[in-house]
Write an enzyme that holds these catalytic residues in place. Structure first.
Site, short mmCIF file in Angstrom:
data_model
loop_
_atom_site.label_atom_id
_atom_site.label_comp_id
_atom_site.label_asym_id
_atom_site.label_seq_id
_atom_site.Cartn_x
_atom_site.Cartn_y
_atom_site.Cartn_z
CG ASP A 178 36.04 39.54 37.36
OD1 ASP A 178 36.54 40.64 37.07
OD2 ASP A 178 36.51 38.79 38.24
CG HIS A 234 42.99 37.62 36.62
ND1 HIS A 234 42.38 37.49 37.85
CD2 HIS A 234 42.83 38.91 36.24
CE1 HIS A 234 41.89 38.67 38.20
NE2 HIS A 234 42.15 39.54 37.25
#
Length: 469
Positions: free
Chosen positions: A396, A321
């Site tokens: 993702d 992230h």
């Protein structure tokens, strides 16, 4: 890296430039085929060697080879060792596509008939045949409600949502805790949203249990709270895992969701593993068993499941992230641990509908720091071909720093599709991503056949789960 030998058949008919120009192939595939036909026969090559000759990346060459194979211009023969690992690959080139491929309608008497399409596949194909090219591209995106409505936080679905879905008829919408205030509001939000969609939507949420629980963490939702997967792993009780999956699946179905981005199939390795308590544990076989149980229990409740995060997040110590995260494992090391749950569940639960591919980089597998979901070596060579996974591959989130730090929304979307992914999750700029994919089809970087292939998978899963009929 596999070595392959190029051989031209003895009974080919010479392909004319006109045929090659008009073949249903991307420009890169046409260029590679033309170059391969000019190479000395019976020479040994590697994809890296071809990449050097063609001045292209290894992943681009791999993608072009697979496109040529699907279209019938080349046929691949593989040799394996006693452990089943590919040791050598031979490509035989046909200067016109082989009978029975996409480019010819003749029937090859030596080729067995293709299996009859399932009812879901027939429903999906019938719908696909009615769709415009733009509608097909929109189906490839799975986004937040804010991405199409441009509101700060979407908690209702009214006229704004209706107009947004007319403009952006995406394949799926994913919701977060901020969108879900209480039970009554959530039911109305999802019901209204679905009613506005011309092609029914995947309505998804991350509901793993434990720390990733958008629904169960809110007491106003009135649903059971399920503990983390590590605690289930410690119990080593499939019945307890099945009950947890039933609680999650039943709760989501009652609210109007039809997809859960779960279970986590990652094998936790080491105290610094980012995946932590989201994993069932450090035993690959245990993770395979319990994640497989969750897939079954979600399916029983009418919920589409999604294995994640291929090819394995368990040894990552940097959260992708926040930026690039590199895993130094070799393919052999992945096969001995991280791939075990995915391979086992795909083999035993062939209809597992989704697999999510991470943004982690595996340089000892791919030869570069390319994120996994943008690498054909990971997505197609391993997941699609080696593990024989035939359903939806989703990235993702493309809003994560590991993507946005290095790629534009459009570039990332095109690379993911070229690598073999079917859906792009949360591009940082939806319109830019759509425009880039549309342009890539127009200029031949992506073929229309490649887009149709992904959309057919998406529609087939929707049909299998009664989302479309």
């Amino acid at each position: 890296m596999a070595v392959f030998r190029i051989e031209r058949t003895r009974d080919y008919t010479v392909m004319s430039n006109h045929h090659l120009r008009n073949a249903n192939l991307s420009l890169k595939a046409k260029g590679l085929l033309s170059m391969m036909l000019s190479l000395p026969e019976d020479w040994n090559y590697t994809t890296r060697g071809l990449a050097k000759i063609c001045k292209e990346g290894v992943d681009a060459i791999g993608a072009a080879l697979r496109e040529l194979e699907r279209a019938g211009y080349i046929v691949r023969y593989q040799k394996r060792d006693k452990n089943g690992r590919i040791t050598d690959t031979e490509y035989v080139i046909y200067e016109q596509p082989q009978p029975g491929t996409d480019d010819q309608n003749e029937t090859d008497p030596q080729t067995p008939d293709a299996p009859e399409a399932s009812a879901a596949q027939q429903t999906a194909q019938a719908l696909l045949d009615t769709m415009t090219d733009e509608e097909k591209i929109w189906q490839l995106f799975f986004v937040t409600p804010e991405a199409i409505t441009n509101v700060n936080t979407a908690t209702v679905a009214g006229e704004t949502t209706k107009k947004a879905l007319e403009q952006y008829p995406v394949g799926g919408i994913v919701y977060f805790a901020k969108n879900l205030e209480d039970r009554e509001q959530t039911v109305a939000l999802l019901e209204n949203t679905q009613s506005y969609a011309k092609i029914p939507l995947f309505l998804g949420v991350d509901e793993e249990g434990g720390t990733v629980s958008r629904v169960g963490s809110n007491p106003d939702m009135g649903v059971p709270s399920v503990g983390d997967m590590r605690s289930l792993g410690k119990q080593q009780d499939p019945a307890a895992a099945y009950a947890a999956g039933q609680d999650i699946g039943g709760s989501l179905h009652a609210l109007g969701f039809n997809l859960d981005f779960a279970p986590v199939a990652d094998v936790a390795q080491g105290a610094d593993s980012v995946i932590g308590s989201r994993s069932f544990g450090s035993d690959p076989e245990l993770c395979a068993s319990l994640a497989g149980v969750i897939v079954k229990s979600l399916r029983a409740e009418g919920i589409v499941s999604c294995l994640k995060h291929f090819p394995g997040y368990g040894s990552a110590t940097v959260d992708d992230h926040n930026g690039t995260s590199i895993v130094e494992k070799t393919l052999s090391e992945l096969e001995g641990c991280d791939l075990v749950p995915f391979q086992s569940i795909i083999a035993s639960e062939g209809s597992v509908p989704f697999v999510m591919v991470s943004h982690l980089s595996y340089p000892n597998v791919t030869g570069s720091d390319t994120p996994a979901d943008l690498s054909a070596s990971i997505v197609t060579d391993i997941l699609r071909d080696k593990l024989d996974y035939q359903n939806i591959i989703i990235t993702d989130s493309h809003s994560m720093a590991s993507i946005t730090d290095h790629y534009s929304a459009g570039d990332a979307a095109v690379k993911a599709l070229a690598a073999g992914c079917d859906m792009i999750l949360m591009p940082s700029d939806l319109q830019a991503a759509f425009d880039a994919v549309k342009a890539a089809v127009a200029d031949g970087t992506l073929s229309q056949a490649r887009i149709d292939e992904s959309v057919l998978r998406i529609l087939t899963v929707k049909a299998e789960y009664g989302i479309i009929s």
